[in-house]
Design a protein around this motif. Structure first.
Motif, PDB file in Angstrom:
ATOM      1  N   GLY A 119       0.795  -1.217   0.000  1.00 32.04           N
ATOM      2  CA  GLY A 119       0.000   0.000   0.000  1.00 32.04           C
ATOM      3  C   GLY A 119       0.826   1.264   0.000  1.00 32.04           C
ATOM      4  O   GLY A 119       0.277   2.371   0.097  1.00 32.04           O
ATOM      5  N   LEU A 120       2.153   1.144  -0.131  1.00 27.08           N
ATOM      6  CA  LEU A 120       3.047   2.297  -0.122  1.00 27.08           C
ATOM      7  C   LEU A 120       3.146   2.904  -1.525  1.00 27.08           C
ATOM      8  O   LEU A 120       3.245   2.184  -2.522  1.00 27.08           O
ATOM      9  N   ILE A 121       3.143   4.220  -1.572  1.00 31.00           N
ATOM     10  CA  ILE A 121       3.210   4.905  -2.862  1.00 31.00           C
ATOM     11  C   ILE A 121       4.628   4.824  -3.415  1.00 31.00           C
ATOM     12  O   ILE A 121       5.615   5.041  -2.713  1.00 31.00           O
ATOM     13  N   VAL A 122       4.717   4.471  -4.717  1.00 26.83           N
ATOM     14  CA  VAL A 122       5.994   4.432  -5.426  1.00 26.83           C
ATOM     15  C   VAL A 122       6.090   5.721  -6.246  1.00 26.83           C
ATOM     16  O   VAL A 122       5.269   5.946  -7.148  1.00 26.83           O
ATOM     17  N   PRO A 123       7.084   6.593  -5.928  1.00 27.33           N
ATOM     18  CA  PRO A 123       7.168   7.874  -6.657  1.00 27.33           C
ATOM     19  C   PRO A 123       7.410   7.631  -8.138  1.00 27.33           C
ATOM     20  O   PRO A 123       8.362   6.954  -8.520  1.00 27.33           O
ATOM     21  N   LEU A 124       6.543   8.166  -8.952  1.00 25.44           N
ATOM     22  CA  LEU A 124       6.645   7.925 -10.391  1.00 25.44           C
ATOM     23  C   LEU A 124       6.074   9.129 -11.130  1.00 25.44           C
ATOM     24  O   LEU A 124       4.991   9.620 -10.791  1.00 25.44           O
ATOM     25  N   PRO A 125       6.814   9.604 -12.138  1.00 30.68           N
ATOM     26  CA  PRO A 125       6.257  10.698 -12.941  1.00 30.68           C
ATOM     27  C   PRO A 125       4.986  10.238 -13.651  1.00 30.68           C
ATOM     28  O   PRO A 125       4.632   9.070 -13.628  1.00 30.68           O
ATOM     29  N   ASP A 126       4.368  11.156 -14.287  1.00 30.31           N
ATOM     30  CA  ASP A 126       3.157  10.788 -15.031  1.00 30.31           C
ATOM     31  C   ASP A 126       3.459   9.662 -16.004  1.00 30.31           C
ATOM     32  O   ASP A 126       4.519   9.623 -16.648  1.00 30.31           O
ATOM     33  N   PHE A 127       2.550   8.720 -16.128  1.00 32.47           N
ATOM     34  CA  PHE A 127       2.736   7.605 -17.053  1.00 32.47           C
ATOM     35  C   PHE A 127       1.409   7.297 -17.704  1.00 32.47           C
ATOM     36  O   PHE A 127       0.336   7.625 -17.186  1.00 32.47           O
ATOM     37  N   ASP A 128       1.500   6.631 -18.850  1.00 37.93           N
ATOM     38  CA  ASP A 128       0.298   6.311 -19.627  1.00 37.93           C
ATOM     39  C   ASP A 128      -0.096   4.845 -19.500  1.00 37.93           C
ATOM     40  O   ASP A 128      -1.279   4.504 -19.523  1.00 37.93           O
ATOM     41  N   ALA A 129       0.896   3.974 -19.405  1.00 37.53           N
ATOM     42  CA  ALA A 129       0.574   2.543 -19.376  1.00 37.53           C
ATOM     43  C   ALA A 129       1.742   1.767 -18.795  1.00 37.53           C
ATOM     44  O   ALA A 129       2.855   2.292 -18.634  1.00 37.53           O
TER      45      ALA A 129
ATOM     46  N   ASN B 265      11.912  -1.299 -10.800  1.00 33.91           N
ATOM     47  CA  ASN B 265      12.589  -2.434 -10.185  1.00 33.91           C
ATOM     48  C   ASN B 265      11.621  -3.086  -9.192  1.00 33.91           C
ATOM     49  O   ASN B 265      11.237  -2.486  -8.189  1.00 33.91           O
ATOM     50  N   ARG B 266      11.238  -4.326  -9.452  1.00 35.87           N
ATOM     51  CA  ARG B 266      10.231  -4.993  -8.629  1.00 35.87           C
ATOM     52  C   ARG B 266      10.760  -5.372  -7.247  1.00 35.87           C
ATOM     53  O   ARG B 266       9.973  -5.669  -6.348  1.00 35.87           O
ATOM     54  N   LYS B 267      12.073  -5.362  -7.092  1.00 29.77           N
ATOM     55  CA  LYS B 267      12.633  -5.768  -5.803  1.00 29.77           C
ATOM     56  C   LYS B 267      12.764  -4.612  -4.810  1.00 29.77           C
ATOM     57  O   LYS B 267      12.686  -4.816  -3.605  1.00 29.77           O
ATOM     58  N   ASN B 268      12.998  -3.406  -5.342  1.00 28.72           N
ATOM     59  CA  ASN B 268      13.232  -2.295  -4.415  1.00 28.72           C
ATOM     60  C   ASN B 268      12.473  -1.024  -4.794  1.00 28.72           C
ATOM     61  O   ASN B 268      12.707   0.032  -4.203  1.00 28.72           O
ATOM     62  N   ASP B 269      11.571  -1.116  -5.790  1.00 30.20           N
ATOM     63  CA  ASP B 269      10.727   0.014  -6.220  1.00 30.20           C
ATOM     64  C   ASP B 269      11.515   1.139  -6.873  1.00 30.20           C
ATOM     65  O   ASP B 269      10.982   2.248  -7.066  1.00 30.20           O
ATOM     66  N   ARG B 270      12.802   0.933  -7.169  1.00 29.24           N
ATOM     67  CA  ARG B 270      13.570   1.978  -7.860  1.00 29.24           C
ATOM     68  C   ARG B 270      13.044   2.120  -9.285  1.00 29.24           C
ATOM     69  O   ARG B 270      12.591   1.157  -9.907  1.00 29.24           O
ATOM     70  N   ILE B 271      13.137   3.344  -9.815  1.00 26.63           N
ATOM     71  CA  ILE B 271      12.500   3.641 -11.098  1.00 26.63           C
ATOM     72  C   ILE B 271      13.499   4.267 -12.064  1.00 26.63           C
ATOM     73  O   ILE B 271      14.274   5.172 -11.711  1.00 26.63           O
ATOM     74  N   ILE B 272      13.500   3.739 -13.268  1.00 25.11           N
ATOM     75  CA  ILE B 272      14.168   4.387 -14.401  1.00 25.11           C
ATOM     76  C   ILE B 272      13.085   5.230 -15.082  1.00 25.11           C
ATOM     77  O   ILE B 272      12.080   4.693 -15.546  1.00 25.11           O
TER      78      ILE B 272
END
Length: 851
Positions: free
Chosen positions: A648-658, A679-686
């Motif tokens: 239930g924790l928010i993953v910081p992510l810019p706007d996305f479409d899909a 990254n499914r293991k640590n929620d890191r985002i490219i």
């Protein structure tokens, strides 16, 4: 007797010539009267002489002739024999003086012997005229010194044998053998005895008779025939338990092997039961099954090579079908040059045009000269006609009418059936009246002359599951168990199978049927793998199918793996063994994507998510919660897409479409036609800034595309090495397979330097454990690589083929020596170990190529 009178007459003349010598003694007078056939005086004078001297040889001799004279009313061969024997005994005990004295009487030792001979011959002729066992027995017992004794014994044995033949019972021949064990007819009598004994003891041809006969006469020459009858009759049903019981009772039977062979093919998929059956030969069959054997050419014929280099079916044939040359020999039966071979090398049949494996170890074999047979893979010819297998119990033939045979080819019965069907251990016969059923066990008993207990006719029959048979008669249906007893009587009802549950629908009600009993009636019934929901009289009855616990609700419905219920203005969510309570009548729906499902409870804006294990994951304030993957969810908030994880924790992510399809390591994201990766293991985002989809290579590296080339970046979105590759494929965590300047290279991911040389082409495959293999070409030569083991075969070969499969590679390499025009073919196993080396001339090499 008349041929003996000349001797008697001569003796009488000699006696009369001596009358002047002295006054005649009584024995001489008796001899004189004997010649005159004065029978009374002769006997009176002989007796007078014997009263005076019981050892009077002349009197005894005369008395013997008295009884041996045929004209005498008192003619008696046996009396004559006794007296002649007595005279001979006395004469042999006389002194020389006594013998000289008695020579004045017309006899000597030769004369006495001749008399004995005449008497014996007459007695023998008498026995021959009577020609009975008793007559010969009397002669043998009373004329033991006769020269005809051996002949009398032979004739007695022959007459006794003929008497036994006339009676023609095993008792008569048994008596003959006991009485005349040394007879020339003893062997023949013994054979007749054994045959008649066997026929008498088994004349009813019942199983028990054969069993008892073998127990009582274990050394019978008919042992194998008796064992055959016991085997065929006791296993006639074709049931596994019948064959097992036969082996248990008859472990040393000549047919124990055949029973094991049948069971082997019945129980191949049940290793635990199969283990108890395995003899050395069957263990060998089992060990050989499933292997791929590679054909090779040697001395003008084919042989086969296993993956360990073992040679099989050597010099079997000089021709093979193309599919075997290409794929190897995989099955357990090989047809070549009109001969049918088992994998173990046993010749099953010759002159074969074609064959079909009809299951359970049986083959339907068509012969080039015409005709069809059913042959078992053990080599037994079961039936000399075309037939189909009924389950694994019987053979059904329509050759010259419909007939049912046991698996050993024993005919059970014939009829006007159009079809015979197996429902496990129940057999259905279809004719013009419909279907009638009978158990395989009962059909097997018919081989033992037991009556067949058919059911009544039905219009339709089918197997509804492994325990019950659905039957229909008119507009009525019912259920039979495998004992052909009704567990649901015929009535107007609809019976169907829903999943693994039998449902009965009648009178607008639905019942379940399990363990031979019908359940409670419902007005409506829903089923899932986990739940059963019934409605009756306005109430809903929810039952867990895992623990059979029930609860009652005011209303309810089933939702995939969950059950949803409402009672007293409350909502209940049942998942697995968990129950979640919510105040109020809430909406419960399924939240899912292609790979995973969750239960979502909506309490106004609040969404509560429950997984398949019944665990409550999180709750979130959201209008339209969606499932992205097994561990990510998204929802809209103030025109912005929010991404949260399964906590239930928010993953910081810019706007996305899909979002793209998740992999083990990451989830692709798309925003403004640009690609990023989570990254499914640590929620890191490219962040989504790339023109093509990002692919997580491993925990540290990501394959990215920019500036018209592929390269690597880290999870920090920083480049690692150059972007200069046309393509990147995974090899292992430390080395990647990349295409660079039109050639494939191995790239060291620690130094980003190339390993090995350039690869112009390759074929790759991987096994179930994700080991990758590469057959590659380098500098015009081929080699083999593994992403775990490294180089398996150096690139020194003209060609390499994997003749095995991805799980067990088996490599055929060819080194062509142009100067000698020869091919050096070397076979390697999956580890690169050489198992065979063969040199072929150019024309020979053609024989092993896949065309």
């Amino acid at each position: 007797m008349r041929k003996r009178l000349p001797f008697f007459a001569c003796a009488l003349v000699l006696l009369l010539s001596l009358q002047g010598y002295s006054q005649l003694a009584p024995e001489r007078l008796a001899w004189n009267n004997l010649g005159k056939e004065n029978w009374n005086k002769t006997e009176m004078q002989v007796k007078k002489a014997l009263r005076k001297d019981s050892l009077n040889l002349g009197a005894i001799y005369t008395y013997a002739w008295f009884y041996f004279t045929a004209a005498n009313p008192k003619f008696n061969i046996d009396s004559a024999s006794l007296l002649a024997h007595k005279a001979q005994q006395h004469f042999s005990s006389f002194t020389k003086k006594d013998k000289e004295k008695n020579l004045r009487f017309p006899f000597d030792s030769l004369g006495l012997q001749k008399l004995r001979t005449y008497i014996d011959s007459t007695a023998f002729n008498r026995a021959k005229q009577l020609n009975s066992v008793e007559a010969y027995s009397y002669f043998i017992n009373n004329y033991a010194s006769s020269s005809q004794l051996s002949r009398a014994i032979e004739l007695q044995e022959e007459v006794a044998f003929l008497d036994a033949l006339k009676e023609n019972t095993y008792q008569s021949f048994q008596a003959y053998i006991n009485t005349y064990p040394q007879s020339s007819r003893a062997e023949e009598a013994s054979k007749r005895y054994e045959k008649l004994l066997f026929e008498s003891k088994t004349k009813d041809q019942k199983l028990n008779s054969y069993v008892h006969f073998l127990e009582e006469y274990p050394q019978t020459p008919f042992k194998k025939l008796v064992e055959q009858q016991i085997f065929e009759m006791s296993t006639a049903s074709g049931e596994v338990k019948a064959l097992q019981e036969f082996l248990k009772i008859n472990p040393s039977s000549a047919y124990a092997k055949q029973a094991r062979d049948f069971l082997y093919y019945f129980l191949k998929d049940q290793p635990f039961q199969l283990k108890t059956l395995l003899t050395d030969s069957l263990a060998n069959v089992l060990a050989l099954e499933g292997q791929t054997w590679i054909p090779f050419w040697k001395n003008g014929t084919y042989s086969f090579l296993d993956m360990k280099g073992g040679e099989h079916l050597s010099n079997l044939t000089d021709s093979l079908d193309a599919d075997i040359l290409c794929d190897g020999f995989i099955g357990d039966i090989l047809l070549t040059k009109n001969k049918l071979w088992s994998r173990a090398g046993f010749l099953l049949a010759e002159n074969v045009a074609d064959f079909e494996d009809i299951g359970f170890g049986f083959l339907l074999v068509d012969y080039a000269s015409g005709g069809t047979k059913i042959i078992h893979k053990s080599g037994l010819i079961c039936l000399d006609e075309e037939a189909k297998l009924v389950g694994h119990h019987f053979l059904f033939s329509k050759n010259d009418g419909a007939s049912l045979y046991t698996l050993t080819g024993r005919k059970l019965l014939s009829g006007n059936w159009s079809e015979v069907i197996s429902f496990g251990d129940v057999i259905a016969f279809k004719d013009s009246q419909g279907f009638k059923l009978v158990s395989a066990a009962n059909l097997g008993l018919h081989a033992n002359a037991q009556p067949i207990l058919y059911t009544n006719y039905f219009d339709e029959v089918k197997s509804i599951d492994e325990k019950y048979i659905w039957v229909k008669k008119g507009d009525q249906t019912g259920l039979l168990d495998l004992n052909l007893q009704f567990v649901l009587p015929l009535t107007q009802q609809h019976i169907e199978k829903a999943g693994n549950t039998i449902l009965i629908k009648s009178n607008k009600q639905i019942k379940t049927f399990a363990k031979g009993k019908a359940g409670e009636p419902y007005d409506d019934l829903q089923l899932t793998e986990s739940w059963m929901l019934g409605k009756h009289l306005g109430q809903y009855h929810l039952t867990s199918r895992s623990n059979n616990k029930s609860t009652t609700m005011d209303s309810a419905y089933l939702l995939s793996f969950a059950a949803i219920g409402y009672r007293n203005d409350s909502t209940f969510v049942f998942v697995n063994t968990s129950r979640h309570y919510f105040s109020g009548l809430l909406e419960v729906t399924l939240l899912k994507n292609a790979n995973v499902s969750y239960v979502m409870v909506s309490d106004q804006n609040n969404k509560i998510v429950v997984n398949e294990n019944g665990e409550k994951l999180f709750s979130v304030q959201a209008d339209n919660l969606e499932c992205v993957s097994a561990d990510y969810f998204t929802y809209q908030k103030r025109d912005k897409r929010i991404l949260i994880n399964k906590k239930g924790l928010i993953v910081p992510l810019p706007d996305f479409d899909a979002f793209g399809s998740a992999t083990t390591l990451g989830i692709p994201v798309l925003a403004n036609k640009k690609f990023g990766l989570i990254n499914r293991k640590n929620d890191r985002i490219i962040k989504p800034t790339y023109n093509r989809n990002l692919n997580a290579y491993n925990d540290k590296l990501i394959v990215a595309y920019k500036n018209d080339a592929y390269g690597f970046i880290g999870w920090d979105d920083k480049p690692i090495g150059k972007f200069e590759y046309d393509e990147i494929q995974y090899w292992n965590d430390s080395v990647a397979l990349v295409k660079h300047n039109f050639s494939w290279r191995f790239l060291d991911l620690s130094s980003f330097n190339f390993r090995l040389g350039k690869i112009s082409e390759f074929v790759s495959f991987k096994n179930a454990s994700e080991e990758h293999f590469l057959i590659y070409k380098q500098d015009n030569f081929y080699g083999v690589l593994s992403n775990r083991r490294g180089v398996i075969l150096e690139p020194t070969y003209t060609s390499i083929e994997n003749l095995g499969n991805s799980e067990q590679p088996f490599y055929m390499t060819d080194k062509y020596v142009e100067e000698a025009e020869i091919h050096i073919v070397i076979y390697y196993n999956q580890t690169g170990k050489q198992v065979r080396r063969q040199i072929y001339e150019e024309d020979e090499f053609e024989y092993i190529l896949c065309k």
